[in-house]
Motif scaffolding. Structure first.
Motif, PDB file in Angstrom:
ATOM      1  N   UNK A 150       1.067  -1.081  -0.124  1.00  0.00           N
ATOM      2  CA  UNK A 150       0.093  -0.088  -0.124  1.00  0.00           C
ATOM      3  C   UNK A 150       0.780   1.285   0.022  1.00  0.00           C
ATOM      4  N   UNK A 151       1.902   1.104   0.700  1.00  0.00           N
ATOM      5  CA  UNK A 151       2.808   2.461   0.672  1.00  0.00           C
ATOM      6  C   UNK A 151       3.519   2.664  -0.590  1.00  0.00           C
ATOM      7  N   UNK A 152       3.616   1.447  -1.394  1.00  0.00           N
ATOM      8  CA  UNK A 152       4.059   1.783  -2.695  1.00  0.00           C
ATOM      9  C   UNK A 152       3.243   2.496  -3.688  1.00  0.00           C
ATOM     10  N   UNK A 153       1.797   2.076  -3.521  1.00  0.00           N
ATOM     11  CA  UNK A 153       0.723   2.716  -4.392  1.00  0.00           C
ATOM     12  C   UNK A 153       0.890   4.201  -3.883  1.00  0.00           C
ATOM     13  N   UNK A 154       1.038   4.589  -2.667  1.00  0.00           N
ATOM     14  CA  UNK A 154       0.787   6.023  -2.040  1.00  0.00           C
ATOM     15  C   UNK A 154       1.988   6.687  -2.752  1.00  0.00           C
ATOM     16  N   UNK A 155       3.227   6.077  -2.841  1.00  0.00           N
ATOM     17  CA  UNK A 155       4.604   6.469  -3.328  1.00  0.00           C
ATOM     18  C   UNK A 155       4.225   6.950  -4.846  1.00  0.00           C
ATOM     19  N   UNK A 156       3.628   6.047  -5.562  1.00  0.00           N
ATOM     20  CA  UNK A 156       3.544   6.286  -6.974  1.00  0.00           C
ATOM     21  C   UNK A 156       2.457   7.469  -7.361  1.00  0.00           C
ATOM     22  N   UNK A 157       1.677   7.449  -6.354  1.00  0.00           N
ATOM     23  CA  UNK A 157       0.767   8.500  -6.558  1.00  0.00           C
ATOM     24  C   UNK A 157       0.980   9.914  -6.118  1.00  0.00           C
ATOM     25  N   UNK A 158       1.754   9.795  -4.913  1.00  0.00           N
ATOM     26  CA  UNK A 158       1.673  11.023  -4.327  1.00  0.00           C
ATOM     27  C   UNK A 158       3.353  11.543  -4.033  1.00  0.00           C
ATOM     28  N   UNK A 159       4.056  10.750  -4.171  1.00  0.00           N
ATOM     29  CA  UNK A 159       5.515  11.241  -4.012  1.00  0.00           C
ATOM     30  C   UNK A 159       6.374  11.248  -5.228  1.00  0.00           C
ATOM     31  N   UNK A 160       6.063  10.479  -6.151  1.00  0.00           N
ATOM     32  CA  UNK A 160       6.790  10.354  -7.470  1.00  0.00           C
ATOM     33  C   UNK A 160       6.637  11.924  -8.298  1.00  0.00           C
ATOM     34  N   UNK A 161       5.696  12.529  -8.141  1.00  0.00           N
ATOM     35  CA  UNK A 161       5.637  13.872  -8.848  1.00  0.00           C
ATOM     36  C   UNK A 161       6.607  14.974  -8.006  1.00  0.00           C
ATOM     37  N   UNK A 162       7.347  14.384  -6.997  1.00  0.00           N
ATOM     38  CA  UNK A 162       8.357  15.444  -6.449  1.00  0.00           C
ATOM     39  C   UNK A 162       9.553  15.355  -7.330  1.00  0.00           C
ATOM     40  N   UNK A 163       9.663  14.342  -8.044  1.00  0.00           N
ATOM     41  CA  UNK A 163      10.862  14.249  -8.903  1.00  0.00           C
ATOM     42  C   UNK A 163      11.024  15.503  -9.893  1.00  0.00           C
ATOM     43  N   UNK A 164       9.718  15.645 -10.623  1.00  0.00           N
ATOM     44  CA  UNK A 164       9.722  16.738 -11.557  1.00  0.00           C
ATOM     45  C   UNK A 164       9.665  17.999 -10.960  1.00  0.00           C
ATOM     46  N   UNK A 165       9.217  18.211  -9.827  1.00  0.00           N
ATOM     47  CA  UNK A 165       9.230  19.664  -8.851  1.00  0.00           C
ATOM     48  C   UNK A 165      10.641  19.905  -8.707  1.00  0.00           C
ATOM     49  N   UNK A 166      11.561  19.002  -8.102  1.00  0.00           N
ATOM     50  CA  UNK A 166      12.730  19.321  -7.729  1.00  0.00           C
ATOM     51  C   UNK A 166      13.744  19.613  -9.008  1.00  0.00           C
ATOM     52  N   UNK A 167      13.483  18.643  -9.882  1.00  0.00           N
ATOM     53  CA  UNK A 167      14.285  19.012 -11.359  1.00  0.00           C
ATOM     54  C   UNK A 167      14.020  20.209 -11.781  1.00  0.00           C
ATOM     55  N   UNK A 168      12.800  20.680 -11.796  1.00  0.00           N
ATOM     56  CA  UNK A 168      12.501  21.964 -12.462  1.00  0.00           C
ATOM     57  C   UNK A 168      13.466  23.059 -11.471  1.00  0.00           C
ATOM     58  N   UNK A 169      13.423  23.038 -10.254  1.00  0.00           N
ATOM     59  CA  UNK A 169      14.201  23.843  -9.529  1.00  0.00           C
ATOM     60  C   UNK A 169      15.717  23.744  -9.460  1.00  0.00           C
ATOM     61  N   UNK A 170      16.208  22.644 -10.297  1.00  0.00           N
ATOM     62  CA  UNK A 170      17.675  22.216 -10.461  1.00  0.00           C
ATOM     63  C   UNK A 170      18.442  21.716  -8.965  1.00  0.00           C
ATOM     64  N   UNK A 171      17.457  21.364  -8.141  1.00  0.00           N
ATOM     65  CA  UNK A 171      18.044  20.772  -6.699  1.00  0.00           C
ATOM     66  C   UNK A 171      18.241  19.369  -6.873  1.00  0.00           C
TER      67      UNK A 171
END
Length: 194
Positions: A150-171
């Motif tokens: 269940x944690x992995x499902x939550x990760x895919x839905x809610x946490x994976x979008x952070x990758x794009x968010x922080x890539x955009x910031x260059x961090x």
């Protein structure tokens, strides 16, 4: 390992929420009702416990497993600005599910000092006493296989979008987290020093 080598305190919002639950606080009870099922605690709850912790007055720290959602990342920015602490780097430890499953199944926490250990790396078995305080080592309720799914499902839905968010910031620095701990830490050190 970052905390030990560089003397920068690490803070885990999950640990803070588990402390609140152990203390029987309302925040902790609310958090436990989510995390015991493998769900992420609501953003407002996580941010409330973090805001309280940030009053400690530290001028640098490592967030461990935080933020977990884009909303948390956005809410963190003004908190850091107010504390005059810049967000300098974001490390994304990218792992295969089999690696995550293996590590979670070997993770134990001391009931006394709350230190987290890995069976086979820090301790030989979950039955031995804590190497730091001789407390009892225990598995977390949310480290059970069905909860991990269940944690992995939550990760895919809610946490994976952070990758794009922080890539955009260059961090963002992506770290291959599948290897042995020393090799993973060597990658982390290179990213920290770049």
């Amino acid at each position: 390992m970052i905390q030990d080598k560089y003397q920068i305190p690490a803070v885990s919002t999950g640990h803070l929420l588990r402390q609140e639950a152990a203390a029987g606080s309302e925040l902790g009870q609310q958090a436990a009702s989510y995390t015991s099922k493998g769900q992420l605690a609501p953003d407002a709850l996580v941010m409330a416990v973090l805001k309280q912790w940030m009053k400690s007055g530290l001028d640098s720290y490592v967030f461990d497993g935080f933020p977990r959602t884009v909303a948390q990342a956005v809410q963190l920015e003004p908190m850091l600005a107010e504390a005059r602490i810049p967000l300098e780097i974001v490390l994304f430890l990218k792992c295969d599910f089999s690696t995550i499953e293996k590590r979670v199944s070997g993770r134990v926490t001391c009931s006394g000092c709350q230190t987290i250990f890995q069976v086979g790396l820090h301790v030989t078995s979950a039955e031995q006493a804590c190497p730091k305080c001789s407390g009892k080592l225990e598995r977390r309720a949310d480290d059970q296989p069905e909860v991990l799914q269940q944690r992995m499902v939550q990760y895919a839905q809610k946490t994976e979008p952070l990758v794009e968010h922080y890539q955009a910031n260059g961090l963002l620095h992506v770290i291959n987290g599948n290897g042995e701990f020393d090799g993973v830490f060597a990658q982390i050190e290179r990213a920290l020093l770049s």
